[in-house]
Write a protein that holds these residues in place. Sequence first.
Motif, mmCIF file in Angstrom:
data_model
loop_
_atom_site.group_PDB
_atom_site.id
_atom_site.type_symbol
_atom_site.label_atom_id
_atom_site.label_comp_id
_atom_site.label_asym_id
_atom_site.label_seq_id
_atom_site.Cartn_x
_atom_site.Cartn_y
_atom_site.Cartn_z
ATOM 1 N N SER A 420 29.139 6.871 -16.235
ATOM 2 C CA SER A 420 29.991 7.832 -15.856
ATOM 3 C C SER A 420 29.312 8.131 -14.308
ATOM 4 O O SER A 420 28.119 8.454 -14.016
ATOM 5 N N SER A 421 30.198 8.407 -13.478
ATOM 6 C CA SER A 421 29.885 8.686 -11.926
ATOM 7 C C SER A 421 30.091 10.150 -11.826
ATOM 8 O O SER A 421 30.644 10.992 -12.349
ATOM 9 N N PRO A 422 28.995 10.559 -10.947
ATOM 10 C CA PRO A 422 28.448 12.021 -10.799
ATOM 11 C C PRO A 422 29.738 12.679 -9.844
ATOM 12 O O PRO A 422 30.318 12.308 -8.839
ATOM 13 N N PHE A 423 29.833 13.944 -9.843
ATOM 14 C CA PHE A 423 30.575 15.056 -9.234
ATOM 15 C C PHE A 423 29.656 16.182 -8.817
ATOM 16 O O PHE A 423 28.868 16.613 -9.745
ATOM 17 N N VAL A 424 29.814 16.312 -7.557
ATOM 18 C CA VAL A 424 28.792 17.493 -7.026
ATOM 19 C C VAL A 424 29.656 18.377 -6.416
ATOM 20 O O VAL A 424 30.573 18.427 -5.560
ATOM 21 N N THR A 425 29.316 19.919 -6.856
ATOM 22 C CA THR A 425 29.909 20.801 -6.261
ATOM 23 C C THR A 425 28.972 22.050 -6.596
ATOM 24 O O THR A 425 28.440 22.060 -7.557
ATOM 25 N N ASN A 426 29.101 23.315 -5.553
ATOM 26 C CA ASN A 426 28.217 24.516 -6.027
ATOM 27 C C ASN A 426 27.027 24.381 -6.529
ATOM 28 O O ASN A 426 26.442 24.731 -7.250
ATOM 29 N N ASN A 427 26.127 23.456 -5.603
ATOM 30 C CA ASN A 427 24.863 23.221 -5.745
ATOM 31 C C ASN A 427 24.590 22.609 -7.410
ATOM 32 O O ASN A 427 23.549 22.803 -7.802
ATOM 33 N N THR A 428 25.526 21.830 -8.083
ATOM 34 C CA THR A 428 25.445 21.366 -9.426
ATOM 35 C C THR A 428 25.951 19.947 -9.332
ATOM 36 O O THR A 428 26.940 19.811 -8.554
ATOM 37 N N VAL A 429 25.449 18.950 -10.115
ATOM 38 C CA VAL A 429 25.747 17.692 -10.026
ATOM 39 C C VAL A 429 26.274 17.769 -11.619
ATOM 40 O O VAL A 429 25.682 17.937 -12.580
ATOM 41 N N TYR A 430 27.433 16.910 -12.008
ATOM 42 C CA TYR A 430 28.103 16.749 -13.231
ATOM 43 C C TYR A 430 27.942 15.129 -13.589
ATOM 44 O O TYR A 430 28.638 14.513 -12.477
ATOM 45 N N PHE A 431 27.830 14.869 -14.790
ATOM 46 C CA PHE A 431 28.125 13.615 -15.114
ATOM 47 C C PHE A 431 28.119 13.486 -16.584
ATOM 48 O O PHE A 431 27.714 14.264 -17.447
ATOM 49 N N GLY A 432 28.702 12.470 -17.130
ATOM 50 C CA GLY A 432 28.659 12.040 -18.694
ATOM 51 C C GLY A 432 27.782 11.162 -18.985
ATOM 52 O O GLY A 432 27.326 10.321 -18.271
ATOM 53 N N SER A 433 27.470 10.735 -20.359
ATOM 54 C CA SER A 433 26.436 10.028 -20.870
ATOM 55 C C SER A 433 27.021 9.446 -22.084
ATOM 56 O O SER A 433 27.762 9.948 -22.954
ATOM 57 N N ALA A 434 26.329 8.250 -22.504
ATOM 58 C CA ALA A 434 26.719 7.482 -23.679
ATOM 59 C C ALA A 434 26.200 8.487 -25.056
ATOM 60 O O ALA A 434 26.476 8.142 -26.031
ATOM 61 N N ASP A 435 25.303 9.501 -24.685
ATOM 62 C CA ASP A 435 24.816 10.199 -26.000
ATOM 63 C C ASP A 435 25.955 11.322 -26.246
ATOM 64 O O ASP A 435 25.641 12.335 -27.181
ATOM 65 N N GLY A 436 27.074 11.331 -25.744
ATOM 66 C CA GLY A 436 28.178 12.020 -25.812
ATOM 67 C C GLY A 436 28.219 13.390 -25.131
ATOM 68 O O GLY A 436 29.059 14.223 -25.313
ATOM 69 N N ASN A 437 27.236 13.502 -24.258
ATOM 70 C CA ASN A 437 27.063 14.963 -23.446
ATOM 71 C C ASN A 437 27.677 14.635 -22.135
ATOM 72 O O ASN A 437 27.451 13.923 -21.403
ATOM 73 N N CYS A 438 28.113 15.745 -21.630
ATOM 74 C CA CYS A 438 28.474 15.989 -20.209
ATOM 75 C C CYS A 438 27.523 16.989 -19.797
ATOM 76 O O CYS A 438 27.128 18.107 -20.418
ATOM 77 N N TYR A 439 26.599 16.609 -18.613
ATOM 78 C CA TYR A 439 25.444 17.454 -18.193
ATOM 79 C C TYR A 439 25.873 17.940 -16.829
ATOM 80 O O TYR A 439 26.376 17.575 -15.872
ATOM 81 N N ALA A 440 25.371 19.123 -16.725
ATOM 82 C CA ALA A 440 25.381 20.027 -15.511
ATOM 83 C C ALA A 440 23.849 20.319 -14.993
ATOM 84 O O ALA A 440 23.080 20.885 -15.653
ATOM 85 N N ILE A 441 23.559 19.562 -13.713
ATOM 86 C CA ILE A 441 22.151 19.868 -13.539
ATOM 87 C C ILE A 441 22.020 20.700 -11.905
ATOM 88 O O ILE A 441 22.856 20.160 -11.179
ATOM 89 N N GLU A 442 21.243 21.589 -11.965
ATOM 90 C CA GLU A 442 21.081 22.309 -10.794
ATOM 91 C C GLU A 442 20.512 21.643 -9.815
ATOM 92 O O GLU A 442 19.791 20.834 -10.192
ATOM 93 N N LEU A 443 20.738 21.653 -8.451
ATOM 94 C CA LEU A 443 20.112 20.919 -7.254
ATOM 95 C C LEU A 443 19.236 22.010 -6.816
ATOM 96 O O LEU A 443 19.477 23.265 -6.421
ATOM 97 N N GLN A 444 18.228 21.424 -6.161
ATOM 98 C CA GLN A 444 17.085 22.368 -5.433
ATOM 99 C C GLN A 444 17.622 22.286 -3.941
ATOM 100 O O GLN A 444 17.654 21.037 -3.324
ATOM 101 N N ASN A 445 17.322 23.386 -3.367
ATOM 102 C CA ASN A 445 17.537 23.412 -1.791
ATOM 103 C C ASN A 445 15.951 23.342 -1.261
ATOM 104 O O ASN A 445 15.304 24.312 -1.276
ATOM 105 N N LYS A 446 15.549 22.116 -0.672
ATOM 106 C CA LYS A 446 14.225 21.870 -0.293
ATOM 107 C C LYS A 446 14.530 22.619 1.196
ATOM 108 O O LYS A 446 15.205 22.290 2.150
ATOM 109 N N LYS A 447 13.380 23.090 1.555
ATOM 110 C CA LYS A 447 12.972 23.593 2.875
ATOM 111 C C LYS A 447 12.116 22.909 3.581
ATOM 112 O O LYS A 447 11.272 22.281 3.231
#
Length: 447
Positions: A420-447
């Motif tokens: 599955s290919s990711p989608f990025v919006t609102n400091n979050t990246v979304y993608f699917g997996s063969a384990d059956g899950n759709c994941y939402a991962i927060e992104l870090q704002n590096k300073k």
Amino acid sequence: MKRKYLVLVLVILLNVNNSNVFGQQEKSGTISAFRNRVFKGEKYMPLGDLKWSFKTDGKIFSSPIVHDGIVYIGSEDGNLYAINEKTGKIHWKFKTGGAVHSSPAVFKNMVYIGSFDGYYYAIDSKTGHLKWKFKTGGEQWSGEIGFLGLKPVDKYMDDLWDFFLSSPVINPDKQNPSVFFGSSDGNVYALNANTGELKWKFEAKGSIHCSPVLYKKTLYIGSWDANLYAIDMETGKERWKFQTGTQIGFKGIESTVAVANDMVYFGARDPFLFALNAETGKLVWKYDAAYSWIISSPVVDNDVVYVGTSDTYALLGLDAKTGKEIFKFKANGYVYSSPAIAGETAYFGDFTGNFFAVNTKSSGKEWNSFSTENRKLFSPEILNNNLLDFSYVVKEGDISMYDTNKAVMDQFYKLGSIVSSPFVTNNTVYFGSADGNCYAIELQNKK
């Protein structure tokens, strides 16, 4: 033994920008899961904490899109899911009669999706109710008798590395909007996006599982017949075609094109990444992927083409004008996921269930990753020194047998493989997996 080596062994045995912006909401309100995956961003943003995961009852090969606070994604369990972007709770689900390996497109208040039941659907995005459905000539995995020379040679075999169905693209004409998609029956279809009525169909010489891209009234799409076609959007007539290689084991196009600055970029199994003149179809350059299929769909950003490779486990960055390699980042397994680029970060997954955030300005030296739950559980028994290794899993099995190869792939899937290919919006990246899950991962704002 990697698959590329297996293919070579079997051959011996046989004796033988004006770019489309992915995920951005256009003025028409159209978004789709197969356009150039370029998102707004400025600096490197590594992966943070898991925001949520949503479990379906099947593998996820579909790529998500996010629109008006809802994540849309298909699953092999036959459902299209609408999930709340913030909470990960289900909004609705729509049941089809087959696995949903297609990725959705949203236009106005409708979501479009294809299913292995042979239908393409238009679904009300608010309610999840059917608006219309269109029957193709049938959808199926690519395959052939004695696939890649595997035994038994008289048995029909599904292609073990054919993951997708074609995903829809919309031409958002106010008076007469169209939806385009390819099919396993070898046709490209153009329908009225409001009613599902057929406008035209174009016949290729092989199944079509990659997705069309629309650019300057021309539709670009590849086929398992190894040709890339340029089709007039309004008439369905061929403008030109470009043939890639047809050697045994190295034939077919699964990669969806990227179009930028009047150039068309796409990968093939032959195994090259091609850059063509969008108007004429003439070859400008090609990149030799060293016997590694390119199933991943390229992304073009700031005159760099980003794409994944299979057996070399790489994310590549190539000069868009010349094809010269700028950088190569080594993952842990096949990279079939198409990258998303946000500012200075490339996001993508690999077949071992690892999801990466790579700083594109660091020559691949700065990165972090997230492992699926299944990867954490099964990597010690399946991976060899944390790498995908075909021969390590085969052990004493007969690698010339189709069932042996299928069993190895099933073991790999246990890792939560990411195609599955990711989608990025609102400091979050979304993608699917063969384990059956759709994941939402927060992104870090590096300073």
